[in-house]
Design a protein around this motif. Sequence first.
Motif, PDB file in Angstrom:
ATOM      1  N   MET A 174      39.982  -2.579   3.635  1.00  0.00           N
ATOM      2  CA  MET A 174      39.765  -3.957   2.893  1.00  0.00           C
ATOM      3  C   MET A 174      40.518  -4.092   1.749  1.00  0.00           C
ATOM      4  SD  MET A 174      35.748  -4.834   2.374  1.00  0.00           S
ATOM      5  CE  MET A 174      35.190  -6.616   3.133  1.00  0.00           C
ATOM      6  N   SER A 175      41.743  -4.699   2.137  1.00  0.00           N
ATOM      7  CA  SER A 175      42.802  -4.956   1.266  1.00  0.00           C
ATOM      8  C   SER A 175      42.523  -5.902   0.309  1.00  0.00           C
ATOM      9  CB  SER A 175      44.129  -5.106   1.830  1.00  0.00           C
ATOM     10  OG  SER A 175      43.954  -6.582   2.458  1.00  0.00           O
ATOM     11  N   ASP A 176      41.754  -6.935   0.575  1.00  0.00           N
ATOM     12  CA  ASP A 176      41.355  -7.916  -0.459  1.00  0.00           C
ATOM     13  C   ASP A 176      40.183  -7.762  -1.247  1.00  0.00           C
ATOM     14  OD1 ASP A 176      39.485  -7.887   1.724  1.00  0.00           O
ATOM     15  OD2 ASP A 176      39.514 -10.285   2.135  1.00  0.00           O
ATOM     16  N   ILE A 177      39.693  -6.281  -1.257  1.00  0.00           N
ATOM     17  CA  ILE A 177      38.633  -6.324  -2.305  1.00  0.00           C
ATOM     18  C   ILE A 177      38.903  -6.724  -3.686  1.00  0.00           C
ATOM     19  CG2 ILE A 177      37.400  -4.345  -3.622  1.00  0.00           C
ATOM     20  CD1 ILE A 177      37.467  -2.794  -0.939  1.00  0.00           C
ATOM     21  N   THR A 178      40.295  -6.407  -4.019  1.00  0.00           N
ATOM     22  CA  THR A 178      40.495  -6.763  -5.579  1.00  0.00           C
ATOM     23  C   THR A 178      40.692  -8.375  -5.770  1.00  0.00           C
ATOM     24  OG1 THR A 178      43.096  -6.722  -5.047  1.00  0.00           O
ATOM     25  CG2 THR A 178      41.750  -4.523  -5.706  1.00  0.00           C
ATOM     26  N   LYS A 179      40.628  -8.838  -4.613  1.00  0.00           N
ATOM     27  CA  LYS A 179      40.724 -10.482  -4.859  1.00  0.00           C
ATOM     28  C   LYS A 179      39.430 -10.877  -5.049  1.00  0.00           C
ATOM     29  CE  LYS A 179      45.332 -11.726  -2.409  1.00  0.00           C
ATOM     30  NZ  LYS A 179      45.791 -10.700  -3.408  1.00  0.00           N
ATOM     31  N   GLN A 180      38.333 -10.419  -4.609  1.00  0.00           N
ATOM     32  CA  GLN A 180      37.007 -10.789  -4.787  1.00  0.00           C
ATOM     33  C   GLN A 180      36.570 -10.827  -6.467  1.00  0.00           C
ATOM     34  OE1 GLN A 180      34.257  -8.492  -2.550  1.00  0.00           O
ATOM     35  NE2 GLN A 180      35.775  -8.252  -0.685  1.00  0.00           N
ATOM     36  N   SER A 181      35.662 -12.046  -6.327  1.00  0.00           N
ATOM     37  CA  SER A 181      35.196 -12.133  -7.814  1.00  0.00           C
ATOM     38  C   SER A 181      33.994 -11.132  -8.239  1.00  0.00           C
ATOM     39  CB  SER A 181      34.449 -13.595  -7.907  1.00  0.00           C
ATOM     40  OG  SER A 181      33.490 -13.726  -7.035  1.00  0.00           O
ATOM     41  N   LEU A 182      33.689 -10.963  -9.018  1.00  0.00           N
ATOM     42  CA  LEU A 182      32.495  -9.911  -9.637  1.00  0.00           C
ATOM     43  C   LEU A 182      31.366 -10.185  -8.875  1.00  0.00           C
ATOM     44  CD1 LEU A 182      31.087  -7.968 -11.246  1.00  0.00           C
ATOM     45  CD2 LEU A 182      30.618  -9.737 -13.010  1.00  0.00           C
ATOM     46  N   SER A 183      31.013 -11.577  -8.511  1.00  0.00           N
ATOM     47  CA  SER A 183      29.755 -11.847  -7.904  1.00  0.00           C
ATOM     48  C   SER A 183      29.738 -11.560  -6.589  1.00  0.00           C
ATOM     49  CB  SER A 183      29.588 -13.593  -8.094  1.00  0.00           C
ATOM     50  OG  SER A 183      29.763 -14.002  -9.357  1.00  0.00           O
ATOM     51  N   GLU A 184      31.031 -11.585  -5.939  1.00  0.00           N
ATOM     52  CA  GLU A 184      31.209 -11.314  -4.469  1.00  0.00           C
ATOM     53  C   GLU A 184      31.124  -9.797  -4.282  1.00  0.00           C
ATOM     54  OE1 GLU A 184      34.353 -14.893  -2.889  1.00  0.00           O
ATOM     55  OE2 GLU A 184      34.738 -13.278  -4.081  1.00  0.00           O
ATOM     56  N   LEU A 185      31.684  -9.015  -5.155  1.00  0.00           N
ATOM     57  CA  LEU A 185      31.688  -7.751  -5.026  1.00  0.00           C
ATOM     58  C   LEU A 185      30.156  -7.198  -5.355  1.00  0.00           C
ATOM     59  CD1 LEU A 185      34.836  -6.754  -7.302  1.00  0.00           C
ATOM     60  CD2 LEU A 185      34.510  -6.543  -4.733  1.00  0.00           C
ATOM     61  N   VAL A 186      29.450  -7.758  -6.110  1.00  0.00           N
ATOM     62  CA  VAL A 186      28.213  -7.372  -6.373  1.00  0.00           C
ATOM     63  C   VAL A 186      27.461  -7.617  -4.985  1.00  0.00           C
ATOM     64  CG1 VAL A 186      25.807  -7.783  -7.793  1.00  0.00           C
ATOM     65  CG2 VAL A 186      28.074  -7.587  -8.934  1.00  0.00           C
ATOM     66  N   LYS A 187      27.558  -8.813  -4.568  1.00  0.00           N
ATOM     67  CA  LYS A 187      26.836  -8.960  -3.349  1.00  0.00           C
ATOM     68  C   LYS A 187      27.208  -8.282  -2.256  1.00  0.00           C
ATOM     69  CE  LYS A 187      25.159 -13.159  -0.459  1.00  0.00           C
ATOM     70  NZ  LYS A 187      25.410 -12.348   0.685  1.00  0.00           N
ATOM     71  N   ASN A 188      28.312  -7.872  -1.901  1.00  0.00           N
ATOM     72  CA  ASN A 188      28.810  -6.966  -1.099  1.00  0.00           C
ATOM     73  C   ASN A 188      28.277  -5.709  -1.240  1.00  0.00           C
ATOM     74  OD1 ASN A 188      30.150  -8.720   0.630  1.00  0.00           O
ATOM     75  ND2 ASN A 188      32.114  -8.540  -0.651  1.00  0.00           N
ATOM     76  N   GLU A 209      32.572   3.271  -4.211  1.00  0.00           N
ATOM     77  CA  GLU A 209      34.080   4.078  -4.058  1.00  0.00           C
ATOM     78  C   GLU A 209      34.908   3.230  -3.530  1.00  0.00           C
ATOM     79  OE1 GLU A 209      33.541   7.828  -1.494  1.00  0.00           O
ATOM     80  OE2 GLU A 209      35.623   7.967  -1.867  1.00  0.00           O
ATOM     81  N   GLU A 210      34.695   2.395  -2.397  1.00  0.00           N
ATOM     82  CA  GLU A 210      35.821   1.713  -1.963  1.00  0.00           C
ATOM     83  C   GLU A 210      36.278   0.939  -2.891  1.00  0.00           C
ATOM     84  OE1 GLU A 210      34.702   0.220   2.504  1.00  0.00           O
ATOM     85  OE2 GLU A 210      32.823   0.545   1.580  1.00  0.00           O
ATOM     86  N   VAL A 211      35.283   0.154  -3.675  1.00  0.00           N
ATOM     87  CA  VAL A 211      35.694  -0.945  -4.698  1.00  0.00           C
ATOM     88  C   VAL A 211      36.491  -0.006  -5.729  1.00  0.00           C
ATOM     89  CG1 VAL A 211      34.795  -2.719  -6.327  1.00  0.00           C
ATOM     90  CG2 VAL A 211      33.691  -2.422  -4.178  1.00  0.00           C
ATOM     91  N   THR A 212      36.028   1.022  -6.025  1.00  0.00           N
ATOM     92  CA  THR A 212      36.635   1.474  -7.291  1.00  0.00           C
ATOM     93  C   THR A 212      38.151   1.946  -6.892  1.00  0.00           C
ATOM     94  OG1 THR A 212      34.490   2.470  -8.119  1.00  0.00           O
ATOM     95  CG2 THR A 212      36.418   3.338  -8.891  1.00  0.00           C
ATOM     96  N   ARG A 213      37.905   2.510  -5.733  1.00  0.00           N
ATOM     97  CA  ARG A 213      39.424   2.885  -5.297  1.00  0.00           C
ATOM     98  C   ARG A 213      40.459   1.966  -5.058  1.00  0.00           C
ATOM     99  NH1 ARG A 213      40.557   7.921  -3.155  1.00  0.00           N
ATOM    100  NH2 ARG A 213      38.232   8.647  -2.737  1.00  0.00           N
ATOM    101  N   ALA A 214      39.815   0.607  -4.692  1.00  0.00           N
ATOM    102  CA  ALA A 214      40.768  -0.412  -4.416  1.00  0.00           C
ATOM    103  C   ALA A 214      41.550  -0.975  -5.835  1.00  0.00           C
ATOM    104  CB  ALA A 214      40.060  -1.699  -3.867  1.00  0.00           C
ATOM    105  N   PHE A 215      40.434  -0.920  -6.717  1.00  0.00           N
ATOM    106  CA  PHE A 215      41.093  -1.360  -8.152  1.00  0.00           C
ATOM    107  C   PHE A 215      42.002  -0.366  -8.642  1.00  0.00           C
ATOM    108  CE2 PHE A 215      37.731  -4.560  -7.792  1.00  0.00           C
ATOM    109  CZ  PHE A 215      38.575  -5.622  -8.122  1.00  0.00           C
TER     110      PHE A 215
END
Lengths: 485, 491
Positions: free
Chosen positions: A1-15, A24-30
Amino acid sequence: MSDITKQSLSELVKNIKDKKLSSEEVTRAFIDRSEKSKELNTYITEDYSSALNKAKKFDQKPNLELKLPGIPMAVKDLFCTKDIRTTAGSKILGNFVPTYESTVTQNIWNEGAILLGKLNCDEFAMGSSNETSFFGNVQNPIDKNLVPGGSSGGSASAVAGQLTPITIGTDTGGSIRQPASFTGTVGLKPTYGSCSRYGIVAFASSLDQAGPMAQNVKDCALLQEVISTYDSKDSTSIDFKRNNYSKELTNNIKGKKVGIPKEYRVDGMPKEIDELWQKGIQYVKDCGAEIFDISLPHTSYALPTYYIVAPAEASSNLARYDGVKYGFRAKGENLIDMYEKTRSEGFGAEVQRRIMIGTYVLSSGYYDAYYLKAQKVRKLIKNDFDEAYKKVDAILTPSTPSSAFKIGEKKDDPVSMYLNDIFTVPVNLAGLPGISIPAGHDANGYPLGLQIIGKAFDEQNILNIAYAMEEKINFKNKITDWWIK
Amino acid sequence: MSKNKSQYLIDRKDNQYEVVIGLEVHAQVTSESKLFSTSATKFGAEPNTQVSLVDAAFPGMLPVINEFCVKQAIKTGIGLKAKINNRSVFDRKNYFYADLPQGYQISQFKDPIVGEGKIILDMPDGQKEVGIERLHLEQDAGKSIHDLDPQNTFVDLNRSGVALMEIVSKPDLRSPDEVSAYIKKLRSIMRYLGTCDGNMQEGSLRADVNVSVRTKGSKDLGTRCEIKNVNSIKFMQMAIDYEANRQVDLIEEGKSIDQETRLFDTKKNETRSMRSKEDAHDYRYFPDPDLLPLEVSDEFIEKLKTDIPELPDDKKKRFIDEFKLSSYEATILVSDIDTAKYFEEVVAKMGKNKDIKLAVNWITGELFALLNSKNLEISQSPISAKNLSILINLIKNGTISGKIAKTVFELMIEGDKDPQIIVEEKGLKQQSDPKALEALIDKIINDNREKAIEYKQGKEKLFGFFVGQAMKASGGKANPQLINQILKKKL
């Protein structure tokens, strides 16, 4: 998921809540993107491995009721973080590791967020370009060799460059709003007393205020909701009813009265800033709000007032960095010699300049002429706003008198540098909330921001106006990833 | 010296000088925790064991006012009959020193919590009123220790942030004796209030002494010198005496006095210049932006007033009215709260038929002597008020004589024994049976016929001889009044 870092906070929270993404995925991406972005020099201290461990731990037993569930984020290096080095961008605290946590960051961790690291900033938050940091310049993701603004330059750059989904900065005279404006991001300076100052390295106590920085208004509202709490450990913290800013966020601002202060049309203001402002007025009207011409007559005195009050408080606040108890210590022949060498070597030029200004304006014989007079003018500036708010609910101004400038361009001209804060300092002097939102681009494609100033404790209203405008403006930040090889 | 004993004047060949003194007393507030942090304040703790992050001025740490200390300051203000200010402001006093972690002391400069008040002194020639200029709250600094290492100075921050009251008098004091009386009275009031323990050895009470001199009769104030941080009444008196004479000598030599800060060297008994006015620190006072102005409502102050105990002046008046004490006796008994408490307990325990005069004499006589010899405070008295009251009643009701009482008193010291038991066990009860005493006296007169005749012939001095013999024969237990009566009759 290469576009994780393009997501807004609200999107990340929802996902994360929908279990589409793990912490872990989100953290690793950033972390991955941060690793590739060293050229921006946003981080002073990285805490990646610990962040990954925390993310894994979160995923094992995820508490999805939290507001920031497993969300990684980096914070300005002015917030004391337990067991993580906290430098305030200064050599004098270059080795300082707090044993305690600031209230604001604690609030964030309590809601499930995970620390990625500490972000670069001007030394002791004194600067408008992040060039005073002992840890070097920060690059603006918008363009190479462009300043990100300051003092929360690392924070603004990290959000704009998508190295962190959101962040927090501090704003003493514009240190959240100006870098937000320079990087095409959203930054809110809350009402003085909204966020606890406990555990934040002090610059000017009567002006300092922590606040959220994000890619959009909604994220900003959510983070404000998390960080703003009454705190008995800060005597200037105010116990008022705080909203659920993100839940109560609405783009319905019909009938809201928005003031346009004539004094903010300053001499030599670039045409594009004026045009941006006019466009902003039109957006506000389009949203159904009413526009009123107002006057804030003492505006022109705000900058000199600020540059007396802030250095005065700073000169005293920074006296504790003396080499005796913690931080950097230079060898000296005796106590006085040790003080002189420690502070000469430990503080950078801008900090020393402000300590000297502050010491001077508080000296007997000059106190009345400078400090006392500045306090009186500060009261008049506050009165101006009080008067205006009898007529209007909020005030719309440009965030800065220009777009971002090149690194080095103003470094040797402190007055020109100080002029950057001309639209933001009155808000700090009056203790009011102000938000900067990206509203357009200049000829170079650099972002420009508009500022909405609210009544004290009325963050919800300016967030709503910003939210409504954001929709109309439909701003797109031009991030080319030029620094990623 | 002038003839009037209480007047302190310095004579030089053509001139007489008066000394003008004002005191800035630093009194440590009795409080479990510090003025702006929750650290403990216990005296004598291991160095740096009572230090919070706030006290050590770590980055981002903020002061939070301790409400208890505010109450203590207001109570002290009430005790000094002073104006309590509804609004006061904490300022920063900026200077660098190794034991001042913040690089500033939080104090009150322009707007103190307590304004003008007064203290009444009982001097040998009457009462004297001394004005209080102000009382403000401030933080104490830490302690630099220079003598533990030849190269380094150590810093102990246990005191850092401890609450102090700075109590500034008007320049109303005129002699070392008045200074002594002032400190004692101030201390007494604070001890009654429980706002400062007044312990000078532990540094809970110390003073900066401002001294100037002027020719007698002059209304103008001379240039003053401030003697810093004197920590005993004796040293204050010595310092004033030295300093006043030094200033008079300068004037007599036609020289001027420099306004300066001086230190008192207790070993050499002299004051020495510490820094001149020109070298005075520029403290760059300004309101502490970390603290809001301190607002106290009238209701808050009124409520504290109901907490104020009977203070020495009122207690003295009551002792004079209620117990018919002399002003001198009352002054002694009220001067220290523990003495007053002890006295009142003795009085209460004596019951209905009490002899207050006797109680006063025993407390100020035997008991004080005992405490002095053992170097004890009255609160540490080996003889409880209850047992002393029993002893006094035994004298009053004739069970024992005053002389025997002194023996009993000695025996009471060990283990605070009940005097009734001592009297029983040692058989010290006074012989008051007239028949037994008559028989005893008859025998003595018979054994000393010649002396009896001499007495009758006019050698009246011999009466004492017979009394002595009778007391001796009774083992000291005979009731002396009865002996006298019977002897008069028989001889």
